[in-house]
Design a protein around this motif. Structure first.
Motif, PDB file in Angstrom:
ATOM      1  N   LEU A  16      18.722   0.126  42.214  1.00  0.00           N
ATOM      2  CA  LEU A  16      18.493   0.615  40.860  1.00  0.00           C
ATOM      3  C   LEU A  16      17.691   1.899  41.010  1.00  0.00           C
ATOM      4  N   PHE A  17      18.380   3.018  40.930  1.00  0.00           N
ATOM      5  CA  PHE A  17      17.807   4.279  41.354  1.00  0.00           C
ATOM      6  C   PHE A  17      16.785   4.837  40.366  1.00  0.00           C
ATOM      7  N   CYS A  18      15.808   5.550  40.914  1.00  0.00           N
ATOM      8  CA  CYS A  18      14.875   6.281  40.074  1.00  0.00           C
ATOM      9  C   CYS A  18      15.576   7.525  39.544  1.00  0.00           C
ATOM     10  N   SER A  19      15.434   7.790  38.271  1.00  0.00           N
ATOM     11  CA  SER A  19      15.968   9.016  37.704  1.00  0.00           C
ATOM     12  C   SER A  19      15.199   9.346  36.448  1.00  0.00           C
ATOM     13  N   CYS A  20      15.291  10.588  36.038  1.00  0.00           N
ATOM     14  CA  CYS A  20      14.484  11.030  34.902  1.00  0.00           C
ATOM     15  C   CYS A  20      15.400  11.566  33.818  1.00  0.00           C
ATOM     16  N   LEU A  21      15.552  10.807  32.746  1.00  0.00           N
ATOM     17  CA  LEU A  21      16.311  11.255  31.589  1.00  0.00           C
ATOM     18  C   LEU A  21      15.525  10.856  30.348  1.00  0.00           C
ATOM     19  N   GLY A  22      14.386  11.478  30.151  1.00  0.00           N
ATOM     20  CA  GLY A  22      13.561  11.134  29.008  1.00  0.00           C
ATOM     21  C   GLY A  22      13.148   9.683  29.067  1.00  0.00           C
ATOM     22  N   ASP A  23      13.344   8.974  27.930  1.00  0.00           N
ATOM     23  CA  ASP A  23      12.952   7.570  27.910  1.00  0.00           C
ATOM     24  C   ASP A  23      14.035   6.675  28.470  1.00  0.00           C
ATOM     25  N   LEU A  24      15.089   7.255  29.030  1.00  0.00           N
ATOM     26  CA  LEU A  24      16.156   6.459  29.622  1.00  0.00           C
ATOM     27  C   LEU A  24      15.988   6.366  31.132  1.00  0.00           C
ATOM     28  N   LYS A 128      22.478   5.664  31.127  1.00  0.00           N
ATOM     29  CA  LYS A 128      21.908   5.108  32.353  1.00  0.00           C
ATOM     30  C   LYS A 128      22.951   5.022  33.463  1.00  0.00           C
ATOM     31  N   ALA A 129      24.159   4.587  33.100  1.00  0.00           N
ATOM     32  CA  ALA A 129      25.222   4.495  34.105  1.00  0.00           C
ATOM     33  C   ALA A 129      25.546   5.863  34.687  1.00  0.00           C
ATOM     34  N   ILE A 130      25.582   6.872  33.839  1.00  0.00           N
ATOM     35  CA  ILE A 130      25.834   8.233  34.315  1.00  0.00           C
ATOM     36  C   ILE A 130      24.729   8.678  35.265  1.00  0.00           C
ATOM     37  N   ALA A 131      23.475   8.304  34.944  1.00  0.00           N
ATOM     38  CA  ALA A 131      22.370   8.632  35.843  1.00  0.00           C
ATOM     39  C   ALA A 131      22.537   7.953  37.193  1.00  0.00           C
ATOM     40  N   LEU A 132      22.987   6.706  37.192  1.00  0.00           N
ATOM     41  CA  LEU A 132      23.229   5.997  38.453  1.00  0.00           C
ATOM     42  C   LEU A 132      24.280   6.721  39.285  1.00  0.00           C
ATOM     43  N   VAL A 133      25.355   7.163  38.625  1.00  0.00           N
ATOM     44  CA  VAL A 133      26.408   7.883  39.350  1.00  0.00           C
ATOM     45  C   VAL A 133      25.866   9.199  39.899  1.00  0.00           C
ATOM     46  N   GLU A 135      22.868   9.996  40.737  1.00  0.00           N
ATOM     47  CA  GLU A 135      22.018   9.744  41.899  1.00  0.00           C
ATOM     48  C   GLU A 135      22.863   9.371  43.116  1.00  0.00           C
ATOM     49  N   PHE A 136      23.878   8.564  42.898  1.00  0.00           N
ATOM     50  CA  PHE A 136      24.767   8.183  43.992  1.00  0.00           C
ATOM     51  C   PHE A 136      25.443   9.413  44.589  1.00  0.00           C
ATOM     52  N   LEU A 137      25.893  10.329  43.747  1.00  0.00           N
ATOM     53  CA  LEU A 137      26.547  11.538  44.245  1.00  0.00           C
ATOM     54  C   LEU A 137      25.578  12.405  45.027  1.00  0.00           C
ATOM     55  N   LEU A 138      24.331  12.472  44.594  1.00  0.00           N
ATOM     56  CA  LEU A 138      23.330  13.226  45.343  1.00  0.00           C
ATOM     57  C   LEU A 138      23.089  12.612  46.717  1.00  0.00           C
ATOM     58  N   PRO A 183      24.280  14.046  25.095  1.00  0.00           N
ATOM     59  CA  PRO A 183      23.682  14.782  26.210  1.00  0.00           C
ATOM     60  C   PRO A 183      24.655  14.831  27.386  1.00  0.00           C
ATOM     61  N   PHE A 184      24.458  15.819  28.257  1.00  0.00           N
ATOM     62  CA  PHE A 184      25.384  16.015  29.373  1.00  0.00           C
ATOM     63  C   PHE A 184      24.596  16.043  30.686  1.00  0.00           C
ATOM     64  N   PRO A 185      24.091  14.876  31.115  1.00  0.00           N
ATOM     65  CA  PRO A 185      23.312  14.838  32.354  1.00  0.00           C
ATOM     66  C   PRO A 185      24.182  15.013  33.586  1.00  0.00           C
ATOM     67  N   MET A 186      23.738  15.867  34.472  1.00  0.00           N
ATOM     68  CA  MET A 186      24.401  16.115  35.745  1.00  0.00           C
ATOM     69  C   MET A 186      23.399  15.824  36.872  1.00  0.00           C
ATOM     70  N   PRO A 187      23.839  15.816  38.123  1.00  0.00           N
ATOM     71  CA  PRO A 187      22.911  15.510  39.223  1.00  0.00           C
ATOM     72  C   PRO A 187      21.650  16.359  39.226  1.00  0.00           C
ATOM     73  N   GLU A 188      21.756  17.608  38.795  1.00  0.00           N
ATOM     74  CA  GLU A 188      20.571  18.473  38.810  1.00  0.00           C
ATOM     75  C   GLU A 188      19.499  18.027  37.818  1.00  0.00           C
ATOM     76  N   ASN A 189      19.847  17.161  36.879  1.00  0.00           N
ATOM     77  CA  ASN A 189      18.846  16.655  35.939  1.00  0.00           C
ATOM     78  C   ASN A 189      18.019  15.515  36.518  1.00  0.00           C
ATOM     79  N   ILE A 190      18.468  14.958  37.655  1.00  0.00           N
ATOM     80  CA  ILE A 190      17.697  13.885  38.273  1.00  0.00           C
ATOM     81  C   ILE A 190      16.354  14.430  38.728  1.00  0.00           C
ATOM     82  N   GLY A 191      15.285  13.911  38.147  1.00  0.00           N
ATOM     83  CA  GLY A 191      13.950  14.367  38.503  1.00  0.00           C
ATOM     84  C   GLY A 191      13.612  15.742  37.984  1.00  0.00           C
TER      85      GLY A 191
END
Length: 561
Positions: A16-24, A128-133, A135-138, A183-191
């Protein structure tokens, strides 16, 4: 046990990866969880991570299905797939509920806001699922694989990355369809910075490019049959493109009927089959019997042992019958009941059931369990009106039709819920389809009609319709001239409670029109309401708006921040 779910059993030590998307934010839930710093030292962890992404459609946490990671008081109501179906069916004429939960009342009265629980669950879990993906791609870039001394698995990881990208596209598609401008989160938004907002037409363009890349000859996306069911393949990508193109005018203002036909045909030519009988598609053992693997192009796999959930098919098994109907239908098949439990909540208004042209309908006849002649009716009809009044009321269990499309029987007629299996016998193992071949048939045929002045002319399209109607046992009643409008009713029959209804009504111009009433549309009992067009998409949830200042609420919902 299902092969794919053997993989998902690894969730006991899932990532369950750490990621930063506001309160998500998604953060490790206990001290034994892996983190991105140590997760990939073991090569098997890559597949575990992919399994977690694949399981995010139905899993609500890392431990007990009664404990969720969104803080909902009812964990089953926090499940993505359950609430996705609710958004698409309960907001329309197909599905109603008598439980009285405020969020359900809002859905069936078309009065939702940005804090509606169904909206919150679908939006939050999709992001959240998009954030998991991401992080996985990174973590699976070639340089990182090499830095871990794992060069020998580069080709395998390329396939995993392609599958993960499909899941990301699937969740982005759902955000586009339900919420319009997410919102359009991409890998660069992680952290890093909060994601920017993307407009619906721009997200459609991005999705199209992403999916076409995944189906290209150079892509590592698995071909049909190259990975175990129900993992996604190129067929899943083309199926998503088919659905997008069918609704392209809704999403972008520009129709794409020819592209819809081409994408549908790509899937059709891959060797999927229309499984007969129709009922087997929704049995407890639909994966073991081969029914799901034949017709489902992408599915959410439920298993009472390894992917336990109080959402998904467990909800549709348990919520749709009261105790008397459960016992009566069970007796028809030689059992004390047909479902493990009877939550007595979900109902179908009589006007929707009329699409099935049921034969010899009777009301309040205790000698007829179903209330109609099942043998001579459409074989896609699974209804009972036992002890019910015809007019649906949200305050009465004994009202409208009840549905048992999903139930507790296996394809051989045996009962699947073994009460000697402690702890999980009440849960369902029925896989839920996201895309199936029947949709590709009807997408192709409808697109053909829309390209030809509202009438099907393509011989293949006519053949596809004939095959589905023959399976349903109603081919004799198929109109000689198949018009565009006919497809709205046929899709109501073929895809009842499978998540198609809302976008179908929008595509046909019926969702907001006062000329197309249904029970409690707009909160009016007879449903003769004109809805505001802003209701064609749901609001962005208030909690995300409060932390991500890049987001602007969808028009019409500005006061609900």
């Amino acid at each position: 046990m299902k092969l794919a779910n053997k993989i998902i059993l690894a969730l006991s030590c899932a990532l369950l990866f750490c990621s930063c998307l506001g309160d998500l934010n998604t953060t490790p839930m206990n001290e034994t969880d892996f983190t991105s710093e140590n997760a990939y030292q073991n090569e098997s962890s890559y597949l575990n991570a992919l399994a977690y992404i694949n399981g995010y459609y139905m899993l609500v946490g890392q431990t007990d299905p009664g404990e969720n990671d969104l803080g909902f008081s009812d964990s089953g109501q926090s499940e993505f797939f359950r609430q996705w179906i609710n958004l698409n069916e309960m907001s329309c004429d197909a599905l109603k509920c008598v439980w009285g939960d405020s969020y359900l009342s809002e859905l069936q009265n078309n009065s939702w806001s940005s804090t509606n629980d169904a909206c919150v669950a679908v939006y939050t879990r999709a992001v959240k699922a998009i954030a998991l993906v991401n992080e996985f791609l990174l973590q699976t870039e070639d340089d990182k694989i090499r830095s871990r001394g794992q060069e020998k698995i580069l080709q395998t990881i390329a396939g995993y990355r392609a599958e993960a990208r499909f899941h990301r596209a699937m969740f982005f598609y759902i955000l586009m369809d339900e919420f319009g401008n997410p919102p359009f989160p991409m890998p660069e938004n992680i952290g890093g910075d909060n994601p920017e907002q993307i407009q619906r037409a721009d997200l459609f363009k991005w999705l199209e490019e992403e999916l076409l890349d995944l189906v290209s000859d150079e892509s590592a996306m698995p071909e049909k049959g190259a990975v175990p069911y129900p993992r996604p393949t190129k067929g899943s990508c083309w199926a998503l493109l088919s659905r997008m193109y069918l609704n392209a005018e809704v999403y972008t203002g520009t129709a794409r009927w020819e592209d819809c036909k081409k994408a549908s045909k790509k899937v059709i030519d891959m060797g999927y089959k229309i499984h007969t009988p129709y009922a087997d598609l929704f049995r407890q053992d639909n994966s073991e019997s081969g029914a799901a693997e034949e017709e489902f192009i992408f599915a959410v796999a439920y298993d009472r042992v390894s992917t336990q959930s109080w959402g998904g098919s467990t909800t549709f098994n348990s919520a749709s019958l009261n105790e008397d109907a459960n016992k009566a239908i069970g007796a028809e098949f030689g059992f004390s009941k047909v479902n493990a439990e009877n939550w007595a909540g979900y109902h179908v208004p009589a006007a929707y059931v009329e699409y099935f042209n049921l034969q010899e309908v009777e009301w309040n006849n205790s000698s007829n369990t179903f209330g109609y002649n099942r043998q001579t009716s459409d074989q896609r009809a699974f209804f009972t009106n036992l002890g019910c009044t015809e007019t649906f009321s949200p305050s009465s269990q004994a009202t409208g039709w009840l549905c048992w499309k999903w139930h507790g029987l296996n394809h051989d007629g045996s009962y699947a819920h073994d009460e000697s299996t402690a702890g999980n016998w009440k849960l369902s193992s029925t896989d839920m389809p996201v895309f199936r071949l029947a949709e590709m048939y009807l997408n192709y045929a409808e697109a053909d009609a829309r390209m030809n002045n509202g009438t099907v002319t393509d011989g293949l399209a006519k053949g596809y319709v004939k095959e589905l109607r023959e399976r349903a046992g109603v081919s004799a009643s198929t109109p000689a001239i198949i018009t565009t409008d006919w497809f709205l009713e046929e899709r109501a029959r073929e895809f009842m409670w499978e998540g198609h209804r809302r976008v179908d009504l929008i595509r046909f111009g019926k969702f907001t029109s006062s000329d197309f009433p249904w029970a409690y549309k707009g909160g009016i009992e007879n449903g003769s309401a004109q809805l505001s067009d802003h209701l064609k998409i749901y609001p962005l949830i208030s909690s995300d708006l409060s932390v991500n200042k890049n987001l602007k609420q969808n028009p019409g919902y500005e006061q609900s921040k």
